[in-house]
Design a protein around this motif. Sequence first.
Motif, mmCIF file in Angstrom:
data_model
loop_
_atom_site.group_PDB
_atom_site.id
_atom_site.type_symbol
_atom_site.label_atom_id
_atom_site.label_comp_id
_atom_site.label_asym_id
_atom_site.label_seq_id
_atom_site.Cartn_x
_atom_site.Cartn_y
_atom_site.Cartn_z
ATOM 1 N N ARG A 66 0.813 -1.237 -0.002
ATOM 2 C CA ARG A 66 -0.065 -0.049 0.051
ATOM 3 C C ARG A 66 0.932 1.189 -0.137
ATOM 4 O O ARG A 66 0.590 2.353 -0.602
ATOM 5 C CB ARG A 66 -1.027 -0.067 1.056
ATOM 6 N N PRO A 79 -14.756 10.663 9.510
ATOM 7 C CA PRO A 79 -14.388 10.996 8.081
ATOM 8 C C PRO A 79 -13.731 9.828 7.297
ATOM 9 O O PRO A 79 -13.167 8.779 7.933
ATOM 10 C CB PRO A 79 -13.328 12.149 8.534
ATOM 11 N N VAL A 80 -13.521 10.077 6.120
ATOM 12 C CA VAL A 80 -12.906 9.095 5.322
ATOM 13 C C VAL A 80 -12.040 9.522 4.270
ATOM 14 O O VAL A 80 -12.147 10.898 3.865
ATOM 15 C CB VAL A 80 -13.845 8.037 4.428
ATOM 16 N N PHE A 81 -11.023 8.962 3.894
ATOM 17 C CA PHE A 81 -10.098 9.437 2.989
ATOM 18 C C PHE A 81 -10.585 9.423 1.485
ATOM 19 O O PHE A 81 -11.476 8.731 1.083
ATOM 20 C CB PHE A 81 -8.875 8.579 2.826
ATOM 21 N N GLN A 107 -10.132 8.926 -2.545
ATOM 22 C CA GLN A 107 -9.242 7.997 -3.174
ATOM 23 C C GLN A 107 -8.013 8.300 -3.542
ATOM 24 O O GLN A 107 -7.083 7.647 -3.629
ATOM 25 C CB GLN A 107 -9.976 7.583 -4.366
ATOM 26 N N LEU A 125 -4.775 6.920 -1.061
ATOM 27 C CA LEU A 125 -4.213 5.815 -1.359
ATOM 28 C C LEU A 125 -3.654 5.784 -2.610
ATOM 29 O O LEU A 125 -2.206 5.176 -2.652
ATOM 30 C CB LEU A 125 -5.348 4.890 -1.248
ATOM 31 N N MET A 135 -0.160 7.386 -2.336
ATOM 32 C CA MET A 135 1.001 6.370 -1.663
ATOM 33 C C MET A 135 1.227 5.106 -2.019
ATOM 34 O O MET A 135 2.360 4.543 -1.755
ATOM 35 C CB MET A 135 0.605 6.536 0.018
ATOM 36 N N ALA A 136 0.413 4.640 -2.957
ATOM 37 C CA ALA A 136 0.557 3.150 -3.468
ATOM 38 C C ALA A 136 1.498 3.097 -4.365
ATOM 39 O O ALA A 136 1.696 4.236 -5.188
ATOM 40 C CB ALA A 136 -0.778 2.824 -3.924
ATOM 41 N N GLU A 158 1.704 1.106 -6.940
ATOM 42 C CA GLU A 158 0.917 1.188 -8.228
ATOM 43 C C GLU A 158 -0.314 0.886 -8.178
ATOM 44 O O GLU A 158 -0.922 0.245 -7.009
ATOM 45 C CB GLU A 158 1.736 -0.315 -8.956
ATOM 46 N N ARG A 165 -4.403 1.315 -10.043
ATOM 47 C CA ARG A 165 -5.220 1.424 -11.421
ATOM 48 C C ARG A 165 -6.716 1.488 -10.897
ATOM 49 O O ARG A 165 -7.114 0.849 -9.895
ATOM 50 C CB ARG A 165 -4.827 0.479 -12.162
ATOM 51 N N ASN A 182 -8.329 3.328 -9.072
ATOM 52 C CA ASN A 182 -8.500 3.752 -7.836
ATOM 53 C C ASN A 182 -8.242 2.565 -6.749
ATOM 54 O O ASN A 182 -9.000 2.412 -5.950
ATOM 55 C CB ASN A 182 -9.923 4.303 -7.480
ATOM 56 N N GLN A 183 -7.633 1.502 -7.447
ATOM 57 C CA GLN A 183 -7.404 0.122 -6.647
ATOM 58 C C GLN A 183 -5.946 0.086 -6.456
ATOM 59 O O GLN A 183 -4.990 0.642 -7.435
ATOM 60 C CB GLN A 183 -8.115 -1.036 -6.981
ATOM 61 N N VAL A 184 -5.324 -0.453 -5.509
ATOM 62 C CA VAL A 184 -3.949 -0.808 -5.506
ATOM 63 C C VAL A 184 -3.539 -2.175 -6.403
ATOM 64 O O VAL A 184 -4.307 -3.159 -6.350
ATOM 65 C CB VAL A 184 -3.643 -1.379 -4.089
ATOM 66 N N ASN A 194 -12.210 2.047 -2.530
ATOM 67 C CA ASN A 194 -11.458 2.786 -1.621
ATOM 68 C C ASN A 194 -12.010 4.209 -1.335
ATOM 69 O O ASN A 194 -11.193 5.043 -1.226
ATOM 70 C CB ASN A 194 -10.052 2.923 -2.208
ATOM 71 N N THR A 254 -12.123 4.356 3.401
ATOM 72 C CA THR A 254 -10.793 4.167 4.151
ATOM 73 C C THR A 254 -10.685 5.231 5.122
ATOM 74 O O THR A 254 -11.065 6.534 4.960
ATOM 75 C CB THR A 254 -9.826 3.874 3.398
ATOM 76 N N ILE A 313 -6.728 -4.267 -5.506
ATOM 77 C CA ILE A 313 -7.324 -4.422 -4.099
ATOM 78 C C ILE A 313 -8.101 -3.003 -3.615
ATOM 79 O O ILE A 313 -7.622 -2.180 -3.791
ATOM 80 C CB ILE A 313 -6.089 -4.444 -3.151
#
Lengths: 492, 97, 489
Positions: free
Chosen positions: A329, B71-73, B75, B78, B81-82, B84, B86, B88-90, C34, C37, C146
């Motif tokens: 992550r 609260p939430v982050f 998209q 992530l 910081m990830a 890689e 695509r 909006n997913q890691v 996501n 989160t 993920i």
Amino acid sequence: MSDLFYSNISELQAGLNNKTFTAVDLMQSVIERTEAVESEVNAFISRDIEDALKQAEASDKRRLAGASLGALDGIPVGIKDIMAVKGQPLRCASKMLESFVAPYDATCIEHLKASGAVIWGRLNMDEFAMGSSTENSAFSQTANPWNLDCIPGGSSGGSAASVAAGQTIVSIGTDTGGSIRQPAALCGVVGMKPTYGLASRYGLVAFASSLDQVGPFARTVKDAAILLESLVGYDPKDSTSLNRPKENYSKALEQPLRKLKLGVPSEFFGDGVDPEVKAAVEKAIDWYRSEGHTIVEISLPHSELCVPVYYIIATAEASSNLARFDGVRYSHRSSDAGNINELFNKSRGEGFGEEVKRRIILGTYVLSSGYYDAYYLRAQKVRSLIRNDFDQAFEQVDAILTPTTPTPAFKKGEKSDDPLSMYLSDIYTISVNLAGLPALSLPVGMTQEQLPIGMQIIGKAFGEADILSVAHAFESNHEFKDLRPNLDNSKQ
Amino acid sequence: MSEKTEIDINYVAELARIELSETDKEKLSGQLKDILVYFEKLNQVDVTGIEPMAHAHKVQNIWREGDQAGPVFSQSVLNKMAPESRDNQVVVPKVVE
Amino acid sequence: MKYEVVIGLEIHVQLKTKTKMFSAAPYNYGAEPNTLTDPVVLGLPGTLPVLNYTAIEKCAELGLMLGCKIADVCKWDRKNYFYPDSPKNYQLTQNEQPLCVGGSIEIEMPGASRNIEGAHRWVELNRIHLEEDPGKLTHTAFDSLIDFNRAGVPLAEIVTEPNLYSSSEAVAFLNALRNLIIFSGISDCDMEKGQMRCDANVSLRPKGLETLGTRTEMKNLNSISNVKSAIEYEMKRQAEILDSGDKVIQETRRWDAAKNISLSLRSKEEAHDYRYFPDPDLMPVVMDKARIEVLNQMLPERPFDRQRRYQKDYDLPYTITSVLCANHQLSDFFEETLGLYNAPKAIANYLVNDLLRELASNSEQGASALSLSETKLKPQSIAELVEVVESGLISKQIAKEVFVEMFASGALPKSIIESKGLSQSNDSSEIEALCLEAIANNPKAVGQFKDGNIKAINALKGPVMKATQGKANPAILDELLQKLIESGE
């Protein structure tokens, strides 16, 4: 204004309030000092000068508007690179987090910001707080300002060295087995680990959850007390934090010290102690006796089991806490991974340094199938015995005095290849973490080679005000707080 | 514990998901053996009937009440910081179950 | 050789909380990837878990519904294993001390036919513990993606004793469990949405033998029919192994629903060393005995208890109660309607026949069947409909038409009847004229009726009904026609 960087908080607040100088002037002074000596000390992993000046400017505006937030408003506070500061790098001195920027503030940082403190720099440390010399940093090797060939101690070596070298007014570090007190002792500053649960761990990158605590570094006991007041407080985000009324530690120092019973455990003055360290601490104990306090010889019989208990519990917890650094992550990802297991194995193999790997492997082993009872469970039981030793001692005494470290600062590289002897340098500090008690290290002497010597003052749970007062009494009658390392001369 | 002081370094490294070179393994095995021998000190003490100590203080019943959403982050947090990402997913190498 | 199968099930159920087990991040199924989160959910460095008390209470409630003993203390352990959907690479779970211990659930085996009640038995449970859900992996041809939305959702893991002895028993168990949990409001148990998931441990032993054979664990069973197929496949596979004299290997197998086969998951076998230890970040929760007792007193009625009550108190047949009590919304709707108008049989008939038909007809149009809560129908609608039929305002025939209309528009029966002029015509002079006309036009039917064929009167009713557009009251019409025929002699 040239030595603002070596002033204490009370002096600085007076100057700020009298408009003798501004918070920006103060920050400038600290920045100039930092730039002048950093090539020798290497206390910082990174620093955001622009951001610090902006915070100082905001502080000046508050003060001008009559809305100063108190004793810390405008005071630069250096931050160990293990506490999350929103928008700043959070590397834990590890390649693993080389490009990680924290998207949130640690609770302690929120408290500091609410006190108006200027959050200043990311201070060097042993990678993920694992070490006693700050040699386990992936980025730079911090030197002891008193002798550049020596280590500053660790893991909060950057926090201790920066305060000693005038690169900040005060700083915060974390202490899992002595990581505040040991470098404070070796760098000749005050360092304090509060009672477990007093300061929030939210935003402190966990090494060993049941032992980690945040605490202050300062050049005077009073500065440490002022910083501690801001750090502590109940946090609903940390289930191990304690809901207790706030105490005014700095105010407590104004009271004359009542006559106390001070315990001296025989186990801490045996063969392993350097004679100069022993002599300095005994001299300090004599001073307390001469002031009318009662010195009581006590015993902490399970002291020699602290090191194995600590290294079992701490490495076990660490092996699990550091599992999240996996290359998925946000942490370092190996460019050489063909499948998911390779991604884990290679990212962690490349990202972690030697000591971190050693401890993760050790912690994984002691938790692995078949060994849990023999190691982890047994260590937790012996931890109870260690705690009982302290409980019994504190039935007789108000505080306990010991050397902080067996020896003064040692040379760089001296113990790098001998992990066990490095682990033994924490022998006097780790029992305090195992018992969850507060303790501080106070400068009480210098060796012939001009290396500082620290004395550890251990208190009862929530006895912060007591041990600060005990330290303050000694400090007020000695000159050690005014000693400065010879950095300027070495430059000229 | 004495008969157990030999660590199966390959097994433990695999559990810990840390790739080690052969030299690392050899060096580590030796150091860990010393440390484990040192740990044998713990066998000197009788712990029958002693409660294990997991926390410094016996604090209980700490929880969040009310089940109210916080609260939430976005998209982008992530994504940024990830290593890689695509859609909006890691992204990771294909996980074969 | 003849074998007996022994099955134990592990069922994961997502608890219906607004927020996650250890953080205040919200959860709802189907959100953009996501978007649900926060620092804790992503396992960012420095973050710490804080317990969601609602999740503990819901799990305790589930335990009470299933007759479990609730533990004195709720404690947490770390289960350490690396998987990319697990943000911390350890799962917070309850290894040493599950929140709920023991318990059992009543199940109904299939009857001889759909209309016949099957035998009931109790299935013993081992434990129910709480844990956190991992994120969700989606596999493409060349990589995996993920989404951490699901990470941290509270899960109750229900573990049975190995005391299910056929695939149909396993199915009966899952249906009963699912229904009970839905009745309790603890989870919606929608397997398609992953709210309920099942693993099955399957072993064979020679019939008559007490000791258990070597078991395999079947994973990825995401529908009840998958559970049945996977168990049956595994029974056949293991029987073949045993028959050939080989030994079954203890392993984890993944069910491939598309190919209808299971495959060995050797990769998961190598490291079953989870290095459990007590989580140092969470403090133990001492369960409040008084609070548990209050929860126990306030538990909702269990589905089979409700079914027995309907049969006993309302004299409803199994064919009706088995439908009503298999559907929590329908059954609650029934109770509410009954509170407005006390006619259990008529109300149950409208719900089980008319209402379910209308709900299903929606699915024939390509969409999935509507659920009751998605319709405009209110208990008041059904109560009023039964009332107007029983008072004779409209016929049962007309009532069907009114039902369709009120299902579509949500209007109440009386307003539909009024606006469409559907109330039964009782204007006897007009009807009498129409009856006389019908008698005159159908001498044959009149003759047959006179000869004793009572049904022949229907041929006379038809034209009258047609002329009045169905509004003639059939009972009155019957009476009148008879009277006119008799007086016409």
